[in-house]
Design a protein around this motif. Structure first.
Motif, PDB file in Angstrom:
ATOM      1  N   ALA A 236       0.838  -1.208   0.000  1.00  0.00           N
ATOM      2  CA  ALA A 236       0.000   0.000   0.000  1.00  0.00           C
ATOM      3  C   ALA A 236       0.868   1.252   0.000  1.00  0.00           C
ATOM      4  CB  ALA A 236      -0.931  -0.004   1.201  1.00  0.00           C
ATOM      5  N   MET A 237       1.967   1.222   0.751  1.00  0.00           N
ATOM      6  CA  MET A 237       2.886   2.363   0.786  1.00  0.00           C
ATOM      7  C   MET A 237       3.515   2.603  -0.580  1.00  0.00           C
ATOM      8  SD  MET A 237       6.413   2.789   2.999  1.00  0.00           S
ATOM      9  CE  MET A 237       7.457   2.013   1.748  1.00  0.00           C
ATOM     10  N   LEU A 238       3.942   1.516  -1.233  1.00  0.00           N
ATOM     11  CA  LEU A 238       4.573   1.641  -2.553  1.00  0.00           C
ATOM     12  C   LEU A 238       3.586   2.129  -3.614  1.00  0.00           C
ATOM     13  CD1 LEU A 238       6.737  -1.624  -2.522  1.00  0.00           C
ATOM     14  CD2 LEU A 238       7.559   0.728  -2.248  1.00  0.00           C
ATOM     15  N   THR A 239       2.320   1.739  -3.470  1.00  0.00           N
ATOM     16  CA  THR A 239       1.301   2.110  -4.464  1.00  0.00           C
ATOM     17  C   THR A 239       0.727   3.501  -4.227  1.00  0.00           C
ATOM     18  OG1 THR A 239       0.669  -0.212  -4.704  1.00  0.00           O
ATOM     19  CG2 THR A 239      -0.895   1.426  -5.502  1.00  0.00           C
ATOM     20  N   HIS A 240       0.415   3.818  -2.973  1.00  0.00           N
ATOM     21  CA  HIS A 240      -0.329   5.052  -2.681  1.00  0.00           C
ATOM     22  C   HIS A 240       0.491   6.124  -1.980  1.00  0.00           C
ATOM     23  CE1 HIS A 240      -3.934   2.824  -3.781  1.00  0.00           C
ATOM     24  NE2 HIS A 240      -3.581   1.874  -2.928  1.00  0.00           N
ATOM     25  N   GLY A 241       1.676   5.776  -1.463  1.00  0.00           N
ATOM     26  CA  GLY A 241       2.469   6.743  -0.711  1.00  0.00           C
ATOM     27  C   GLY A 241       2.103   6.731   0.765  1.00  0.00           C
ATOM     28  N   ILE A 242       3.016   7.219   1.591  1.00  0.00           N
ATOM     29  CA  ILE A 242       2.801   7.174   3.038  1.00  0.00           C
ATOM     30  C   ILE A 242       1.658   8.071   3.506  1.00  0.00           C
ATOM     31  CG2 ILE A 242       3.869   7.672   5.283  1.00  0.00           C
ATOM     32  CD1 ILE A 242       6.498   6.662   4.128  1.00  0.00           C
ATOM     33  N   PRO A 243       1.508   9.291   2.989  1.00  0.00           N
ATOM     34  CA  PRO A 243       0.405  10.137   3.479  1.00  0.00           C
ATOM     35  C   PRO A 243      -0.972   9.497   3.317  1.00  0.00           C
ATOM     36  CG  PRO A 243       1.990  11.462   2.250  1.00  0.00           C
ATOM     37  CD  PRO A 243       2.376  10.032   2.048  1.00  0.00           C
ATOM     38  N   ALA A 244      -1.150   8.658   2.282  1.00  0.00           N
ATOM     39  CA  ALA A 244      -2.458   8.045   2.031  1.00  0.00           C
ATOM     40  C   ALA A 244      -2.634   6.704   2.742  1.00  0.00           C
ATOM     41  CB  ALA A 244      -2.661   7.858   0.523  1.00  0.00           C
ATOM     42  N   LEU A 245      -1.600   6.251   3.464  1.00  0.00           N
ATOM     43  CA  LEU A 245      -1.686   4.935   4.112  1.00  0.00           C
ATOM     44  C   LEU A 245      -2.888   4.771   5.037  1.00  0.00           C
ATOM     45  CD1 LEU A 245       1.857   3.634   5.179  1.00  0.00           C
ATOM     46  CD2 LEU A 245       0.178   2.531   3.712  1.00  0.00           C
ATOM     47  N   PRO A 246      -3.226   5.774   5.871  1.00  0.00           N
ATOM     48  CA  PRO A 246      -4.371   5.597   6.773  1.00  0.00           C
ATOM     49  C   PRO A 246      -5.691   5.337   6.053  1.00  0.00           C
ATOM     50  CG  PRO A 246      -3.017   7.442   7.493  1.00  0.00           C
ATOM     51  CD  PRO A 246      -2.510   7.033   6.144  1.00  0.00           C
ATOM     52  N   LEU A 247      -5.781   5.709   4.781  1.00  0.00           N
ATOM     53  CA  LEU A 247      -7.003   5.467   4.017  1.00  0.00           C
ATOM     54  C   LEU A 247      -7.094   4.018   3.541  1.00  0.00           C
ATOM     55  CD1 LEU A 247      -6.988   8.697   1.795  1.00  0.00           C
ATOM     56  CD2 LEU A 247      -8.323   8.279   3.884  1.00  0.00           C
ATOM     57  N   HIS A 248      -5.948   3.359   3.412  1.00  0.00           N
ATOM     58  CA  HIS A 248      -5.908   2.021   2.817  1.00  0.00           C
ATOM     59  C   HIS A 248      -5.596   0.911   3.821  1.00  0.00           C
ATOM     60  CE1 HIS A 248      -6.135   3.722  -1.257  1.00  0.00           C
ATOM     61  NE2 HIS A 248      -5.337   4.671  -0.803  1.00  0.00           N
ATOM     62  N   CYS A 249      -4.995   1.266   4.962  1.00  0.00           N
ATOM     63  CA  CYS A 249      -4.629   0.266   5.966  1.00  0.00           C
ATOM     64  C   CYS A 249      -5.226   0.674   7.308  1.00  0.00           C
ATOM     65  CB  CYS A 249      -3.109   0.149   6.078  1.00  0.00           C
ATOM     66  SG  CYS A 249      -2.302  -0.425   4.573  1.00  0.00           S
ATOM     67  N   LYS A 250      -6.297   0.016   7.679  1.00  0.00           N
ATOM     68  CA  LYS A 250      -6.996   0.370   8.910  1.00  0.00           C
ATOM     69  C   LYS A 250      -7.152  -0.855   9.808  1.00  0.00           C
ATOM     70  CE  LYS A 250      -9.848   3.867   6.548  1.00  0.00           C
ATOM     71  NZ  LYS A 250     -11.231   4.297   6.248  1.00  0.00           N
ATOM     72  N   LEU A 251      -7.353  -0.575  11.066  1.00  0.00           N
ATOM     73  CA  LEU A 251      -7.682  -1.624  12.028  1.00  0.00           C
ATOM     74  C   LEU A 251      -8.856  -2.441  11.525  1.00  0.00           C
ATOM     75  CD1 LEU A 251      -8.014  -2.950  14.890  1.00  0.00           C
ATOM     76  CD2 LEU A 251      -9.265  -0.899  15.552  1.00  0.00           C
ATOM     77  N   ARG A 252      -8.740  -3.767  11.644  1.00  0.00           N
ATOM     78  CA  ARG A 252      -9.856  -4.620  11.256  1.00  0.00           C
ATOM     79  C   ARG A 252      -9.808  -5.917  12.050  1.00  0.00           C
ATOM     80  NH1 ARG A 252      -6.485  -6.201   6.817  1.00  0.00           N
ATOM     81  NH2 ARG A 252      -6.246  -8.468   6.861  1.00  0.00           N
TER      82      ARG A 252
END
Length: 636
Positions: A236-252
């Motif tokens: 997700a970091m490589l695809t979307h960048g670090i600033p956008a990580l919270p949008l793609h990787c959340k607690l579940r």
């Protein structure tokens, strides 16, 4: 840092030699910024040249083969590694053992002995991906001939090793790199490398770039604390960048997060002073096992421990009972709870020692002898939505709204709100009478978000055992024992305990303990510790080699014990938190007493050096200098 030796062709696999060269550079310095720079440089090159190998690089830096919560371990003992090194070098196992006894590190021995056995056709160079793949294959080997198969795979890796690769390969197989590379440093380096891979960041002024790197590290650490899975975060970091990580990787549900922890406090007045202008709540502090309960939308239930171990097989009764404790329309959740031993006849809590007698594996609900009641105190996720950013007041309201108390099976943690010290004291007394440890005091509205993996001052614990004494008990690792004499003949009479220094990756002695044990305890501990005997202290044990302190028997770091003490002292002979309180001296426990075995903690989760140093600095208005070898005490 010279980068030439670390380069490889873009698009090709990352050479294992490049990772080992980075390890060597890190091992040669103790400067945290220099360690961060070396690892950042390496990871940035991986992102630019071979991004598909970034996950494998991170796992080998962490010395893991997958997400921690999956619990996959190599299961390789020292004897297997010695046999593998012997086969790969053409030497006898006895010769390798002798070298290890002299040098103290099998990795160094493997490197020194490399090349003794010639191969007709040299194998291709190792890559990071191939090493991780083989380690995972080793972890999956089971059955009657598993030892021979594991040795064969290790042997093939060793034969392919060049230069310093055997040293770090063996250390990875042992489970400890011992180069001072902690996970927080790895997360920070990964964040910096990810940010610096953007050419715009590289061109920024120093001050602006530093701000971007700091924000990247904070974002990545926050995301990892809620979703500790590099297999998901890194792509997700490589695809979307670090600033956008919270949008793609959340607690579940299904992925356990590290629990929020509390700071100890010594009096109720301290609590009132700390929360003077803040709304707070008091909860019973239950004396059981921290349990994180997950319900996935598929209906699957998982129970995790505080260290992310899957306890579902230990608590099949909790899994079976769960459907009756949540209301209709509740499809998924993550609960933070305490599982306590429960007397069904008397309808009361039983001591933790009773809970500790439950089997940990192959438990059938029908065969459970020790019943448990789950006390829920926080709701971290509900019906597709993470709640860690909400206030405790909101989380508690949702917990009350969506869950049903079932007597002797499931209950909400008993709580009250008051700023009257006498009312809180009465509540504390009731908690103690009800077989609880004391109280948890938490901010309710302001600054009351749930902070995974953090020991927050927004949560304070007030335990009955130390209201007027030492701030907290310590969870310490047993690294040695002294042969018992007199009534203790035939068992160990005393033990050497250590805390863990995460930065240095070493065990530092903190006290010699011989009190608090019953005769039954000593018999049981002798039996459980004996399988972990090692011939000599590990190279990463820090202790004073003197007749009074050197143990008769050494142990591999495995058993963790909870220990109480009357005080802390700056010590010339013990090494806990050395350099944090005094430049040359460590910290020791005065009058330590055994409380219980902490089966829920791994050795590396023992009280760390930073906690020992912090307790010593803030907890006392004077310092005792103890000449323990001579038994003389001086006060300053």
């Amino acid at each position: 840092m010279s980068h030439g030796s670390l380069k490889w062709k873009p698009g090709s696999a990352v050479p294992y030699a490049a990772l080992c060269k980075t390890f060597e550079l890190i091992d040669a310095t103790t400067k945290r910024l220099q360690i961060l720079a070396y690892l950042t440089t390496f990871l940035k090159q991986v992102i630019e040249r071979s991004p598909d190998d970034l996950v494998a690089c991170i796992y080998l830096c962490l010395n893991r083969i997958g997400p921690e919560y999956e619990g996959k371990e190599l299961g390789i003992g020292e004897s297997i590694l010695i046999k593998a090194v012997a086969q790969a070098t053409g030497l006898s196992a006895q010769s390798i053992k002798q070298d290890v006894a002299e040098q103290g590190d099998l990795g160094t021995v493997a490197q020194a002995r490399r090349g003794h056995q010639k191969t007709m056709f040299p194998p291709p160079p190792l890559t990071v991906a191939s090493v991780l793949k083989t380690l995972r294959e080793i972890a999956n080997i089971t059955g009657q001939s598993s030892q021979a198969l594991k040795i064969n795979k290790i042997n093939k890796l060793l034969v392919a090793c060049k230069d310093n690769e055997p040293k770090y390969l063996i250390r990875s197989l042992e489970g400890k790199l011992r180069i001072g590379l902690a996970e927080q440093s790895i997360l920070q380096a990964l964040a910096h490398a990810g940010a610096l891979a953007d050419p715009k960041v590289e061109k920024m002024g120093e001050e602006k770039r530093a701000a971007v790197l700091s924000e990247a590290a904070a974002t990545l650490k926050h995301v990892y604390n809620e979703l500790p899975n590099y297999d998901e975060i890194i792509p997700a970091m490589l695809t979307h960048g670090i600033p956008a990580l919270p949008l793609h990787c959340k607690l579940r549900p299904g992925v356990p997060l590290k629990p929020m922890l509390a700071h100890p406090t010594k009096s109720l007045l301290d609590v009132l002073n700390r929360f003077e202008n803040v709304e707070f709540t008091c909860e019973y502090k239950y004396d059981g096992e921290r349990a994180q309960i997950h319900l996935i939308e598929s209906g699957d239930v998982m129970v995790y421990s505080r260290n992310s171990e899957n306890l579902s097989v230990k608590y099949p009764d909790i899994v079976e009972a769960l459907p009756q404790v949540f209301k209709q329309g509740t499809k998924s959740f993550v609960l933070d709870c305490e599982a306590v031993a429960w007397d069904r006849e008397k309808q009361c809590i039983l001591p933790f020692q009773v809970l500790s007698t439950r089997k940990r594996k192959d438990v059938q609900a029908a065969d459970v002898q020790v019943q448990v009641c789950v006390f829920a105190f926080d709701l971290l996720y509900l019906n597709g939505k993470p709640l860690t950013g909400e206030t405790l007041q909101t989380r508690r309201a949702l917990l009350i709204e969506h869950f049903i108390e079932v007597p002797g099976v499931f209950a909400l943690a008993k709580h009250m709100e008051s700023k009257d010290v006498e009312e809180i004291q009465t509540f504390l007394d009731e908690a103690v009478v009800g077989n609880c440890e004391g109280l948890m005091v938490k901010t309710l509205t302001t600054t009351s978000t749930y902070e995974p993996s953090k020991r927050s001052r927004n949560w304070l614990k007030v335990k009955k055992d130390y209201l007027a004494g030492l701030g907290d008990t310590f969870d310490l690792c047993v690294i040695g024992a002294y042969v018992g004499r007199g009534k203790r003949t035939g068992v160990y009479g005393a033990f050497l305990l250590a805390c863990y220094d995460e930065e240095r990756e070493e065990w530092q002695s903190i006290c010699k303990i011989g009190t608090g044990f019953t005769e039954s305890d000593l018999t049981t501990l002798h039996a459980t510790l004996t399988p972990h005997i090692i011939p000599s202290p590990r190279s990463y044990y820090r202790y004073t080699d003197s007749p009074n302190l050197t143990p008769d028997v050494w142990f591999a770091p495995h058993a963790v014990w909870e220990v109480k003490a009357a005080d802390l002292s700056v010590s010339p002979v013990h090494h806990a938190a050395v350099g944090l309180v005094d430049r040359n001296k460590g910290v020791s426990l005065r009058f330590p007493r055994f409380v219980r075995v902490r089966e829920d903690k791994k050795a590396e989760e023992a009280t760390n050096a930073g906690q020992v140093g912090c307790e010593n600095v803030v907890g006392f208005c004077f310092v005792c200098f103890v000449e323990e070898a001579g038994g003389v005490e001086f006060e300053q």
